[in-house]
Design a protein around this motif. Structure first.
Motif, PDB file in Angstrom:
ATOM      1  N   GLN A   1       0.862  -1.236  -0.002  1.00 27.57           N
ATOM      2  CA  GLN A   1       0.103   0.078  -0.162  1.00 27.57           C
ATOM      3  C   GLN A   1       0.866   1.232  -0.077  1.00 27.57           C
ATOM      4  O   GLN A   1       0.517   2.351  -0.453  1.00 27.57           O
ATOM      5  CB  GLN A   1      -0.956   0.085   1.410  1.00 27.57           C
ATOM      6  N   SER A   2       2.119   1.262   0.572  1.00 26.84           N
ATOM      7  CA  SER A   2       2.744   2.481   0.783  1.00 26.84           C
ATOM      8  C   SER A   2       3.933   2.654  -0.033  1.00 26.84           C
ATOM      9  O   SER A   2       4.207   4.049  -0.345  1.00 26.84           O
ATOM     10  CB  SER A   2       3.153   2.792   2.392  1.00 26.84           C
ATOM     11  N   ASP A   3       4.729   1.493  -0.416  1.00 27.39           N
ATOM     12  CA  ASP A   3       5.941   1.812  -0.916  1.00 27.39           C
ATOM     13  C   ASP A   3       6.099   0.904  -2.384  1.00 27.39           C
ATOM     14  O   ASP A   3       7.406   1.176  -2.908  1.00 27.39           O
ATOM     15  CB  ASP A   3       6.974   1.549  -0.003  1.00 27.39           C
ATOM     16  N   ILE A   4       5.094   0.462  -2.911  1.00 23.55           N
ATOM     17  CA  ILE A   4       5.436  -0.437  -4.027  1.00 23.55           C
ATOM     18  C   ILE A   4       4.348   0.637  -4.956  1.00 23.55           C
ATOM     19  O   ILE A   4       3.254   0.154  -5.017  1.00 23.55           O
ATOM     20  CB  ILE A   4       5.030  -1.882  -3.955  1.00 23.55           C
TER      21      ILE A   4
ATOM     22  N   LYS B   1      15.377  -1.052  -0.935  1.00 28.05           N
ATOM     23  CA  LYS B   1      15.290  -1.219   0.278  1.00 28.05           C
ATOM     24  C   LYS B   1      14.016  -2.252   0.392  1.00 28.05           C
ATOM     25  O   LYS B   1      14.118  -3.041   1.492  1.00 28.05           O
ATOM     26  CB  LYS B   1      14.927   0.075   0.939  1.00 28.05           C
ATOM     27  N   ILE B   2      13.064  -2.059  -0.400  1.00 26.02           N
ATOM     28  CA  ILE B   2      11.828  -2.711   0.089  1.00 26.02           C
ATOM     29  C   ILE B   2      12.228  -4.464  -0.434  1.00 26.02           C
ATOM     30  O   ILE B   2      11.651  -5.262   0.276  1.00 26.02           O
ATOM     31  CB  ILE B   2      10.594  -2.463  -0.991  1.00 26.02           C
ATOM     32  N   LYS B   3      12.975  -4.572  -1.441  1.00 24.82           N
ATOM     33  CA  LYS B   3      13.266  -6.067  -1.781  1.00 24.82           C
ATOM     34  C   LYS B   3      14.190  -6.544  -0.681  1.00 24.82           C
ATOM     35  O   LYS B   3      13.918  -7.675  -0.384  1.00 24.82           O
ATOM     36  CB  LYS B   3      14.234  -6.066  -2.979  1.00 24.82           C
ATOM     37  N   LYS B   4      15.147  -5.720  -0.092  1.00 26.11           N
ATOM     38  CA  LYS B   4      15.819  -6.537   1.186  1.00 26.11           C
ATOM     39  C   LYS B   4      14.886  -6.537   2.234  1.00 26.11           C
ATOM     40  O   LYS B   4      15.220  -7.619   2.828  1.00 26.11           O
ATOM     41  CB  LYS B   4      16.940  -5.303   1.527  1.00 26.11           C
TER      42      LYS B   4
ATOM     43  N   ASP C   1       4.862 -13.573  -3.681  1.00 26.81           N
ATOM     44  CA  ASP C   1       3.625 -12.735  -4.106  1.00 26.81           C
ATOM     45  C   ASP C   1       4.192 -11.289  -4.148  1.00 26.81           C
ATOM     46  O   ASP C   1       4.115 -10.116  -5.146  1.00 26.81           O
ATOM     47  CB  ASP C   1       2.726 -12.779  -3.006  1.00 26.81           C
ATOM     48  N   LEU C   2       5.060 -10.670  -3.065  1.00 25.45           N
ATOM     49  CA  LEU C   2       5.516  -9.304  -3.088  1.00 25.45           C
ATOM     50  C   LEU C   2       6.424  -9.183  -4.425  1.00 25.45           C
ATOM     51  O   LEU C   2       6.584  -8.082  -4.829  1.00 25.45           O
ATOM     52  CB  LEU C   2       6.293  -9.283  -1.953  1.00 25.45           C
ATOM     53  N   ALA C   3       7.288 -10.088  -4.441  1.00 28.21           N
ATOM     54  CA  ALA C   3       7.964 -10.160  -5.741  1.00 28.21           C
ATOM     55  C   ALA C   3       7.365  -9.740  -6.985  1.00 28.21           C
ATOM     56  O   ALA C   3       7.782  -8.696  -7.866  1.00 28.21           O
ATOM     57  CB  ALA C   3       9.178 -11.336  -5.793  1.00 28.21           C
TER      58      ALA C   3
ATOM     59  N   ASP D   1       4.708 -16.665 -22.129  1.00 33.67           N
ATOM     60  CA  ASP D   1       5.918 -16.527 -21.599  1.00 33.67           C
ATOM     61  C   ASP D   1       6.097 -14.900 -21.380  1.00 33.67           C
ATOM     62  O   ASP D   1       6.789 -14.837 -20.076  1.00 33.67           O
ATOM     63  CB  ASP D   1       6.897 -17.324 -22.427  1.00 33.67           C
ATOM     64  N   ILE D   2       6.089 -14.328 -22.288  1.00 32.11           N
ATOM     65  CA  ILE D   2       6.826 -12.887 -22.007  1.00 32.11           C
ATOM     66  C   ILE D   2       5.994 -12.005 -21.043  1.00 32.11           C
ATOM     67  O   ILE D   2       6.774 -11.318 -20.529  1.00 32.11           O
ATOM     68  CB  ILE D   2       7.051 -12.085 -23.452  1.00 32.11           C
ATOM     69  N   ALA D   3       4.801 -12.000 -21.164  1.00 35.77           N
ATOM     70  CA  ALA D   3       3.843 -11.322 -20.057  1.00 35.77           C
ATOM     71  C   ALA D   3       4.229 -11.801 -18.776  1.00 35.77           C
ATOM     72  O   ALA D   3       4.238 -10.744 -17.843  1.00 35.77           O
ATOM     73  CB  ALA D   3       2.352 -11.822 -20.628  1.00 35.77           C
ATOM     74  N   LYS D   4       4.495 -12.967 -18.556  1.00 39.75           N
ATOM     75  CA  LYS D   4       4.793 -13.439 -17.051  1.00 39.75           C
ATOM     76  C   LYS D   4       6.353 -13.097 -16.896  1.00 39.75           C
ATOM     77  O   LYS D   4       6.188 -12.667 -15.490  1.00 39.75           O
ATOM     78  CB  LYS D   4       4.898 -14.769 -17.087  1.00 39.75           C
ATOM     79  N   LYS D   5       6.995 -13.001 -17.851  1.00 39.92           N
ATOM     80  CA  LYS D   5       8.272 -12.626 -17.316  1.00 39.92           C
ATOM     81  C   LYS D   5       8.516 -11.241 -17.233  1.00 39.92           C
ATOM     82  O   LYS D   5       9.274 -10.335 -16.424  1.00 39.92           O
ATOM     83  CB  LYS D   5       9.445 -12.814 -18.280  1.00 39.92           C
ATOM     84  N   TYR D   6       7.912 -10.432 -17.975  1.00 39.29           N
ATOM     85  CA  TYR D   6       7.788  -8.804 -17.903  1.00 39.29           C
ATOM     86  C   TYR D   6       6.792  -8.005 -16.914  1.00 39.29           C
ATOM     87  O   TYR D   6       6.825  -6.793 -16.656  1.00 39.29           O
ATOM     88  CB  TYR D   6       7.921  -8.223 -19.332  1.00 39.29           C
ATOM     89  N   GLY D   7       5.986  -9.036 -16.426  1.00 41.61           N
ATOM     90  CA  GLY D   7       4.895  -8.637 -15.295  1.00 41.61           C
ATOM     91  C   GLY D   7       3.941  -7.853 -16.031  1.00 41.61           C
ATOM     92  O   GLY D   7       3.417  -6.814 -15.785  1.00 41.61           O
ATOM     93  N   ILE D   8       3.507  -8.134 -17.103  1.00 36.84           N
ATOM     94  CA  ILE D   8       2.338  -7.472 -17.860  1.00 36.84           C
ATOM     95  C   ILE D   8       1.095  -8.037 -17.418  1.00 36.84           C
ATOM     96  O   ILE D   8       0.527  -9.293 -17.490  1.00 36.84           O
ATOM     97  CB  ILE D   8       2.466  -7.735 -19.622  1.00 36.84           C
TER      98      ILE D   8
END
Length: 518
Positions: A290-293, A304-307, A321-323, A431-438
């Motif tokens: 909600q706040s930083d992504i 920072k969020i990934k860490k 899921d967050l990734a 394949d490409i939609a999943k890899k690029y988050g489309i």
């Protein structure tokens, strides 16, 4: 005989373990431009698991992997409703385009669970209207009278659940979900009462009586199950800890100009001994999402969020899921190698993104059912391509449902625009939609790749962003002429007024957000 029995057992086991949900149905009076999406209602990612097209006759079909048995949001034409799904089921659902999915009819093996769910929801709505006055009166009572009144309301609703269990014979899982959902609803009422009493008492240290807290604790006997399944319960927990967190944040953020809400909340959770690790994971995930992504998050903040995700989140599913959220909302990490994917050209020949190596290129994802691509994006895109085409390539990636639709759309929309037209077989499931988050909510979408085949930009949904122009200039060595800053996208002199108007429209469009589970 034993051989056949073994095969039968294996077949039954395979079906029972399947996570795939087959979807089919018909919406009378539906528009082929509308899409049906399914989202896990209890998850933290809240990203569509399926995006299914509706044919001209209103029929539709598709499938998706359901992470678990439970409640799912079904979205259509800006409306949404809940539906209970189990892996291995075929969901046969129908309705009218004017009311779907606010109202729907389910047949097949998902019928009994959803008939039970809809009956309990209908009763809750009708009963809620009847007890509005009673609830207002209860809010003015002392703790003991208030709790007694709410317990009576809880019993009436619980009795209705039991009656519908006998009537529809649903699976135990959905019955337990409904009972936990009732507990979460009652807890939210208790929260309102407690806040009201604190306000009227004028005592910031006000604490409710033991009869109140005992009832509150009883409603949370299944707290770890509730926090996994019910976003309303998570919201209740966040509201409960909010005052303490605010104090912690004020004391620990002084002089720190670049500290994020996620960092502060992560640190605060380490001081809270009342929450389980499961609850902490779900609450932290909710706060981060909600706040930083969000689109435009600086790379430093994203790192920072990934860490925090890697070090503080214990649950592997929540981590994943967050990734996915980060990739979907922000895009791939700048500097990493652009993923290769399976693509085909209009003539049926395969195409590799690596064919562009040695020259930067822009990936442009689109679909015919997305209205923005034809209305405002293509005119602006044509100007972008014409200005930068001498120094970079353009790859137009279609994510329609069929190759035939791709050919029709690419011929109609991109005629005369230099670039490579390719099709991602499977559309948004490709394949490409999943890899690029489309996803459907972020179309059209633009990603820049440098001459070495590495990601050079975040994911953009708006051609009118100054940041995008700056990256294009850097990758090509060109310098787009400066124009009205309100337009944002910078083009050559003598631009067609119609293109300028389209450009301004693109610059003003709001960035779509992933649907949030209600």
């Amino acid at each position: 005989m034993k051989k056949y029995l073994l095969l039968f057992i294996i077949a039954v086991f395979a079906v029972s373990c399947s996570k795939k949900v087959e979807v089919k149905g018909k919406i009378t009076g539906a528009s082929p431009l509308e899409r049906i999406e399914f989202i896990e209602a209890s998850g933290v990612a809240t990203l569509p698991l399926a995006n299914i097209g509706v044919k001209n006759d209103g029929t539709f079909s598709g499938s998706f992997e359901a992470p678990k048995n439970g409640m799912y949001l079904i979205n259509y034409a800006g409306k949404q409703n809940l539906v209970y799904l189990k892996g291995g089921q075929t969901l046969e659902i129908s309705g009218n385009g004017m009311t779907f999915p606010s109202e729907y009819v389910i047949t097949g093996d998902a019928k009994k669970n959803n008939d039970f769910f809809m009956a309990t929801q209908k009763y809750l709505g009708e009963y809620g209207q009847k007890v509005n006055t009673t609830m207002s009166e209860l809010m003015t009572k002392d703790d003991k009278a208030f709790v007694a009144g709410v317990q009576k309301i809880e019993k009436n609703i619980s009795d209705n659940i039991d009656q519908n269990v006998k009537k529809f014979n649903p699976d135990n899982e959905i019955v337990e979900w409904k009972k936990n959902d009732l507990s979460a609803t009652i807890l939210s009422i208790l929260m309102q009462y407690e806040m009201r009493q604190k306000q009227f008492s004028g005592n910031p240290s006000f604490k409710p009586s033991k009869v109140f807290t005992d009832y509150e604790n009883k409603l949370q006997e299944n707290k770890d199950v509730m926090v996994k399944e019910n976003p309303f319960y998570r919201q209740y927990l966040l509201t409960k800890i909010s005052p303490d967190f605010q104090k912690y944040a004020e004391a620990n953020s002084k002089g720190k100009t670049d500290i994020t809400t996620s960092e502060l909340f992560s640190q605060y959770l380490k001081t809270d001994k009342n929450l389980s690790d499961t609850a902490k994971d779900y609450l932290l995930a909710f706060v981060m999402a909600q706040s930083d992504i969000h689109p435009g998050t600086p790379a430093k903040t994203s790192d920072k969020i990934k860490k925090i995700i890697d070090t503080e989140i214990k649950d592997a599913t929540i981590k994943a899921d967050l990734a996915k959220i980060q990739t979907a909302v922000i895009g791939l990490k700048v500097g990493e190698v652009a993923p290769e994917a399976s693509l085909i050209k209009q003539d049926g020949k395969s195409y590799k993104l690596s064919e562009n190596k040695g020259k930067p290129y822009m990936l442009c994802f689109y679909a015919s059912w997305n209205p923005y691509i034809a209305e405002s994006t293509v005119p602006v895109l044509k100007e972008v391509v014409n200005f930068y085409k001498s120094k970079m390539n353009f790859v137009f990636v279609n994510v329609d449902d069929t190759k035939d639709q791709f050919i029709k759309t690419s011929n109609a929309m991109f005629k005369g625009i230099p670039g490579t037209n390719v099709y991602a077989e499977g559309g948004l499931n490709s394949d490409i939609a999943k890899k690029y988050g489309i996803y459907g909510f972020k179309l059209p979408n633009f990603v820049i790749v440098d001459k070495d085949g590495k990601i050079a930009s975040r994911s953009f949904v708006n051609l009118g962003e100054q940041e995008l122009v700056t990256i294009l200039d850097k990758q090509t060595g060109l310098s787009a002429p400066k124009v009205d800053p309100n337009v944002q996208l910078q083009q050559g002199a003598g631009m067609d007024p119609a293109v300028v108007e389209a450009q301004q429209a693109a610059a003003q469009k709001q960035v779509p957000q992933p649907a949030q589970a209600k």
